[in-house]
Write a protein that holds these residues in place. Structure first.
Motif, PDB file in Angstrom:
ATOM      1  N   PHE B  74     -30.356 -42.687  53.288  1.00 42.46           N
ATOM      2  CA  PHE B  74     -30.861 -42.432  51.937  1.00 42.46           C
ATOM      3  C   PHE B  74     -30.796 -40.936  51.642  1.00 42.46           C
ATOM      4  N   VAL B  75     -30.194 -40.592  50.513  1.00 37.50           N
ATOM      5  CA  VAL B  75     -30.051 -39.168  50.194  1.00 37.50           C
ATOM      6  C   VAL B  75     -30.670 -38.819  48.847  1.00 37.50           C
ATOM      7  N   GLY B  76     -31.391 -39.753  48.241  1.00 38.88           N
ATOM      8  CA  GLY B  76     -32.003 -39.457  46.945  1.00 38.88           C
ATOM      9  C   GLY B  76     -30.958 -39.203  45.881  1.00 38.88           C
ATOM     10  N   LEU B  77     -31.117 -38.102  45.157  1.00 37.27           N
ATOM     11  CA  LEU B  77     -30.215 -37.843  44.037  1.00 37.27           C
ATOM     12  C   LEU B  77     -29.076 -36.890  44.411  1.00 37.27           C
ATOM     13  N   ASP B  78     -28.885 -36.657  45.710  1.00 32.94           N
ATOM     14  CA  ASP B  78     -27.845 -35.724  46.151  1.00 32.94           C
ATOM     15  C   ASP B  78     -26.468 -36.048  45.576  1.00 32.94           C
ATOM     16  N   ASN B  79     -26.149 -37.359  45.571  1.00 36.64           N
ATOM     17  CA  ASN B  79     -24.825 -37.739  45.083  1.00 36.64           C
ATOM     18  C   ASN B  79     -24.633 -37.342  43.631  1.00 36.64           C
ATOM     19  N   PHE B  80     -25.713 -37.471  42.851  1.00 36.00           N
ATOM     20  CA  PHE B  80     -25.613 -37.096  41.430  1.00 36.00           C
ATOM     21  C   PHE B  80     -25.397 -35.592  41.307  1.00 36.00           C
ATOM     22  N   ALA B  81     -26.123 -34.837  42.121  1.00 34.72           N
ATOM     23  CA  ALA B  81     -25.966 -33.387  42.088  1.00 34.72           C
ATOM     24  C   ALA B  81     -24.540 -33.004  42.478  1.00 34.72           C
ATOM     25  N   THR B  82     -24.028 -33.651  43.531  1.00 31.40           N
ATOM     26  CA  THR B  82     -22.667 -33.343  43.968  1.00 31.40           C
ATOM     27  C   THR B  82     -21.662 -33.622  42.864  1.00 31.40           C
ATOM     28  N   MET B  83     -21.811 -34.777  42.229  1.00 30.94           N
ATOM     29  CA  MET B  83     -20.839 -35.145  41.200  1.00 30.94           C
ATOM     30  C   MET B  83     -20.920 -34.200  40.007  1.00 30.94           C
ATOM     31  N   LEU B  84     -22.144 -33.842  39.620  1.00 31.11           N
ATOM     32  CA  LEU B  84     -22.286 -32.998  38.433  1.00 31.11           C
ATOM     33  C   LEU B  84     -21.782 -31.582  38.682  1.00 31.11           C
ATOM     34  N   THR B  85     -21.807 -31.141  39.948  1.00 29.51           N
ATOM     35  CA  THR B  85     -21.298 -29.800  40.223  1.00 29.51           C
ATOM     36  C   THR B  85     -19.840 -29.836  40.659  1.00 29.51           C
ATOM     37  N   ASP B  86     -19.284 -31.036  40.736  1.00 33.12           N
ATOM     38  CA  ASP B  86     -17.900 -31.175  41.185  1.00 33.12           C
ATOM     39  C   ASP B  86     -16.944 -30.770  40.063  1.00 33.12           C
ATOM     40  N   GLU B  87     -16.187 -29.712  40.321  1.00 37.95           N
ATOM     41  CA  GLU B  87     -15.303 -29.198  39.278  1.00 37.95           C
ATOM     42  C   GLU B  87     -14.291 -30.259  38.840  1.00 37.95           C
ATOM     43  N   ASN B  88     -13.798 -31.040  39.795  1.00 39.71           N
ATOM     44  CA  ASN B  88     -12.788 -32.038  39.449  1.00 39.71           C
ATOM     45  C   ASN B  88     -13.340 -33.129  38.547  1.00 39.71           C
ATOM     46  N   PHE B  89     -14.584 -33.517  38.804  1.00 43.48           N
ATOM     47  CA  PHE B  89     -15.179 -34.559  37.969  1.00 43.48           C
ATOM     48  C   PHE B  89     -15.393 -34.024  36.553  1.00 43.48           C
ATOM     49  N   ARG B  90     -15.908 -32.804  36.489  1.00 43.77           N
ATOM     50  CA  ARG B  90     -16.121 -32.218  35.155  1.00 43.77           C
ATOM     51  C   ARG B  90     -14.797 -32.058  34.424  1.00 43.77           C
ATOM     52  N   ARG B  91     -13.783 -31.654  35.195  1.00 43.82           N
ATOM     53  CA  ARG B  91     -12.487 -31.472  34.561  1.00 43.82           C
ATOM     54  C   ARG B  91     -11.941 -32.814  34.057  1.00 43.82           C
ATOM     55  N   SER B  92     -12.236 -33.883  34.793  1.00 46.52           N
ATOM     56  CA  SER B  92     -11.742 -35.185  34.353  1.00 46.52           C
ATOM     57  C   SER B  92     -12.431 -35.588  33.046  1.00 46.52           C
ATOM     58  N   LEU B  93     -13.682 -35.175  32.876  1.00 42.84           N
ATOM     59  CA  LEU B  93     -14.365 -35.479  31.614  1.00 42.84           C
ATOM     60  C   LEU B  93     -13.712 -34.690  30.467  1.00 42.84           C
ATOM     61  N   ILE B  94     -13.253 -33.482  30.773  1.00 45.15           N
ATOM     62  CA  ILE B  94     -12.553 -32.700  29.747  1.00 45.15           C
ATOM     63  C   ILE B  94     -11.222 -33.378  29.391  1.00 45.15           C
ATOM     64  N   THR B  95     -10.547 -33.840  30.431  1.00 42.54           N
ATOM     65  CA  THR B  95      -9.284 -34.557  30.188  1.00 42.54           C
ATOM     66  C   THR B  95      -9.513 -35.709  29.238  1.00 42.54           C
ATOM     67  N   PHE B  96     -10.586 -36.440  29.508  1.00 39.38           N
ATOM     68  CA  PHE B  96     -10.883 -37.562  28.643  1.00 39.38           C
ATOM     69  C   PHE B  96     -11.106 -37.089  27.209  1.00 39.38           C
ATOM     70  N   THR B  97     -11.839 -35.984  27.051  1.00 36.94           N
ATOM     71  CA  THR B  97     -12.143 -35.506  25.699  1.00 36.94           C
ATOM     72  C   THR B  97     -10.862 -35.180  24.940  1.00 36.94           C
ATOM     73  N   VAL B  98      -9.939 -34.514  25.635  1.00 40.43           N
ATOM     74  CA  VAL B  98      -8.648 -34.215  25.007  1.00 40.43           C
ATOM     75  C   VAL B  98      -7.966 -35.509  24.577  1.00 40.43           C
ATOM     76  N   PHE B  99      -7.979 -36.460  25.501  1.00 43.63           N
ATOM     77  CA  PHE B  99      -7.347 -37.746  25.237  1.00 43.63           C
ATOM     78  C   PHE B  99      -7.989 -38.413  24.017  1.00 43.63           C
TER      79      PHE B  99
END
Lengths: 430, 324
Positions: B74-99
């Protein structure tokens, strides 16, 4: 996977609706509930064996006759009933999702990684390999070994290299294949005409594999002994500039209907050189006759040439209800049955047998360009590291793609990549 | 129908003289409801709600290569923190916005235009409706193959390149690299081709709901057919449908996967055009098998879609009745 080791799986990748797989397999709960309802796991009742019935999975090999061959091997086995499933589409996703359920195959082909060992998915196979251990090439043992235990039996070695048309070299007055990547770019530019491109590095222009080759070419390592990224070296940036130069030249074949694992761009005369693997050799020989030459990926900066030794290994599912029967079958098929191993390696696409003694018997690989490939795979070959994860691999691919496609600074980008790889490694070993 | 009547009869006869609606959950009139809704509901539960719940559970664990993590992972909310600070994930959201910026207005305009045109046609209406609707029945994978292997092939014999060659334009490698990003043209045209017909049908249905008298009255008052009636009668009349269509297009854009996967190099795993779903697919499936982080990312994405949808509904007035 690592440096796109999956030879022809991508061929079948077109055929599958991935969103459906995400919905089903990704949140495997739904799939689990479903499979609990349906009793058909693909196994037969073990009719021709003495009780045990085994399920074996393969990814979809592209060459004609391969599916019939594995069916035949399974039928020849008498100690258990073996059903074969031929998995089209994304084999990685299919097998890794299946291994989370009770319907996983007992025997399957794949590539070893640390996570599957830590999750207790694969059975140690040291005992079935004990008799032949000296006959297996060292690198084939290393890639299937984790912390001293061997988990996989290497089935085939699939070296990846560059194939070229000697006639086109001659017409252009080029006397020998390139020895440095810089020379390769020069030659590719020289060979480019309005109808024929210099080289086909695949749809991604080589950005999906050349980063990994640089690491080996420069004598660096994916993961150093200190369990940190082993490629934080300024020469990497210098090497990347050569790939940039290649991509900015007009010499790269881009947008071909087939990707690098399919030899069509070569046999249709769209390009003078192409990245390829040994499995395409029969088709190329048939189409181009003796107008084929091969050379390893030339060295970057001051480094050595490299050949990626891809391929597949057989594993036994540790959660199978028939582990012993599955091990016995694996031993019979991929350790003892040299006749079938040679058939599998030589009768369809070409592969190098993962056994030194069988390499000597492989007549098809003893002359011409095939023999050269075998030699260079032994001299320059590198293989994936079971500790190298897809996240790390993507980080290296992204580094080169950002540098090549978006003009990012290779040094800055590399430090980000190193950071990503290190944090992944800290998560595993820290 | 038969089921409804059958189950309705005993209900009314058993109730005797004063007819009171029965409020039992599973019997009587409600039985018919469950007959119709039941199978769908079971499917929805198995394929949607249980997996969503399970992935919410998984998102709190370090779940690699397992869907039943041990409690010490059990890691609590660590996974959420990792994903939100993950540059690639954020960049993929930008890609989507462009799309989405490309695909949403274009799909909307194209399907509305088609609906207006088809609605005006006096002959062979059914034919035109079907013809434009048909692509919707085509899978993205099949369409991707056609787009990749014949229309937008980067070599000289590709259809577009052949046409361009007539005008002396050099071959374009449509799907390679990011400079210039021709792949957007391929991806957006494909999506519009597939989706347009479906939204066109929705618009046609709505167009036919607008009372003819409104137009007649407007003409009597001196309005000119064309722009004036379009902006003051047609568009207000289409409001509820427009909002619904916009929402559907946006949600579908967020879920972009198939055409990116099948058209782009390295199965869409390229940093310049990695969509959120491709990123999550590679994280959670394949050899990645990091189901904890993948689930966290999926929930973040789902939350994002929900927020955007709610905001959109609020600003555009989803659910309000037509023309108000």
């Amino acid at each position: 996977m690592v440096a796109s080791g999956n030879s022809k799986k991508a061929f079948a990748d077109f055929m599958v609706n991935r969103r459906r797989m995400l919905a089903l397999g990704g949140m495997a709960a739904g799939a689990g509930a479903l499979s609990a309802c349906g009793g058909d796991t693909g196994r037969d009742d073990g009719g021709d064996g003495d009780g045990a019935s085994l399920l074996q999975w393969y990814h979809e090999y592209g060459e004609a006759g391969t599916q019939e061959a594995v069916q035949r091997y399974a039928e020849e086995y008498t100690d258990a009933g073996v059903s074969v499933e031929w998995i089209p589409g994304d084999y990685d996703a299919a097998i890794s999702s299946a291994l989370l359920t009770d319907d996983a195959p007992d025997v399957f082909e794949w590539h070893l990684n640390r996570a599957m060992v830590e999750a207790g998915q694969v059975e140690p196979l040291d005992d079935i390999l004990a008799d032949v251990i000296d006959d297996i090439p060292e690198s084939d043992i290393a890639r299937n070994t984790l912390d001293g235990t061997i988990y996989g039996v290497r089935m085939i070695d699939d070296p990846q290299y560059i194939v070229y048309r000697p006639s086109m070299f001659e017409d252009a007055g080029i006397s020998a294949p390139p020895t440095t990547f810089e020379e390769l770019v020069d030659i590719a530019i020289e060979l480019t005409t309005s109808d024929v491109k210099g080289i086909d590095f695949g749809a991604a222009g080589g950005t999906d594999r050349l980063g990994q080759h640089m690491i080996h070419s420069l004598g660096l390592s994916f993961i150093g002994d200190d369990k940190q990224a082993g490629f934080d070296d300024p020469r990497m940036a210098e090497a990347a500039e050569q790939v940039v130069r290649l991509n900015q030249s007009d010499a790269l074949l881009l947008g071909a209907p087939t990707d690098w694992w399919d030899p069509s761009s070569m046999s249709q005369g769209l390009t003078a050189m192409s990245w390829t693997g040994l499995w395409t050799m029969p088709v190329l020989l048939e189409n181009l006759g003796d107008d084929i030459g091969v050379f390893p990926n030339p060295g970057f900066v001051d480094g050595s040439p490299t050949v990626f030794n891809g391929g597949w290994s057989a594993f036994v599912n540790a959660n199978s209800s028939n582990v012993e029967a599955a091990k016995a079958f694996t031993k019979w098929l991929w350790v003892d049955n040299t006749e079938n191993i040679l058939d599998w390696c030589l009768s369809y696409g070409f592969h190098i047998p993962a056994r030194l003694s069988l390499r000597e018997q492989a007549d098809e690989l003893s002359s011409g360009p095939s023999a050269e490939v075998v030699a260079m795979s032994q001299e320059y070959g590198w293989a994936e590291d079971p500790d190298w994860t897809p996240t790390m691999n993507t980080a290296v691919q992204d580094w080169l793609s950002n540098v090549v496609n978006e003009g990012a600074d290779p040094v800055d980008e590399l430090s980000k990549t190193v950071e990503t790889v290190n944090s992944e490694l800290d998560g595993i070993f820290g | 129908m038969a089921v409804t009547r059958k189950s309705a009869e005993p209900a009314s006869s058993a109730a005797g003289a004063p007819r009171r609606p029965r409020r039992r959950l599973f019997g009587g009139r409600n039985l018919a409801f469950w007959y119709f809704v039941g199978p769908f509901l079971i499917g929805l539960a198995i394929f949607t709600y249980i997996p969503v719940g399970w992935s919410a559970y998984l998102s709190l664990f370090d779940a690699r290569n397992t869907v039943t993590p041990a409690s010490e992972d059990f890691v609590g909310l660590d996974n959420f923190a990792t994903m939100l600070t993950d540059e690639n994930f954020r960049r993929s959201l930008i890609t989507f916005t462009v799309f989405a910026l490309f695909v949403v207005p274009l799909t909307f305009a194209a399907s509305l235009g088609l609906a207006l045109a088809v609605n005006r046609v006096r002959i062979m209406r059914a034919f035109f409706r079907s013809v434009f609707f048909l692509p919707f029945a085509c899978s993205y994978v099949v369409a991707s193959l056609v787009w990749k292997m014949s229309i937008f092939t980067g070599v000289r014999y590709g259809m577009m390149n052949t046409v361009l060659e007539w005008f002396g334009v050099e071959n374009i490698a449509w799907l390679a690299g990011n400079d210039p990003p021709w792949f957007w043209l391929v991806i957006v045209t494909l999506r519009i081709w597939i989706q347009c017909g479906f939204y066109m049908i929705l618009f046609i249905a709505a167009l036919q709901q607008i009372p003819e008298q409104l137009y007649e009255a407007a003409y009597v008052d001196g309005a000119k057919p064309g722009r004036q009636t379009f902006w003051h009668i047609t568009m207000p009349g289409l409001r509820a449908t427009s909002v619904a269509v916009l929402m559907l297009i946006v949600i579908q854009a967020y879920q972009a996967f198939d055409e990116f996967y099948n058209l782009l190099p390295n199965n869409g795993n390229v940093p310049y055009a990695r969509t959120p779903l491709i990123y999550l697919y590679n994280t959670a499936l394949g050899t990645g098998q990091d189901l904890g982080r993948g689930s966290a990312g999926a929930l973040i994405l789902a939350l994002l879609i929900a927020i955007v949808t709610l905001l959109q509904g609020r600003f555009l007035g989803f659910g309000k009745s037509e023309g108000r």
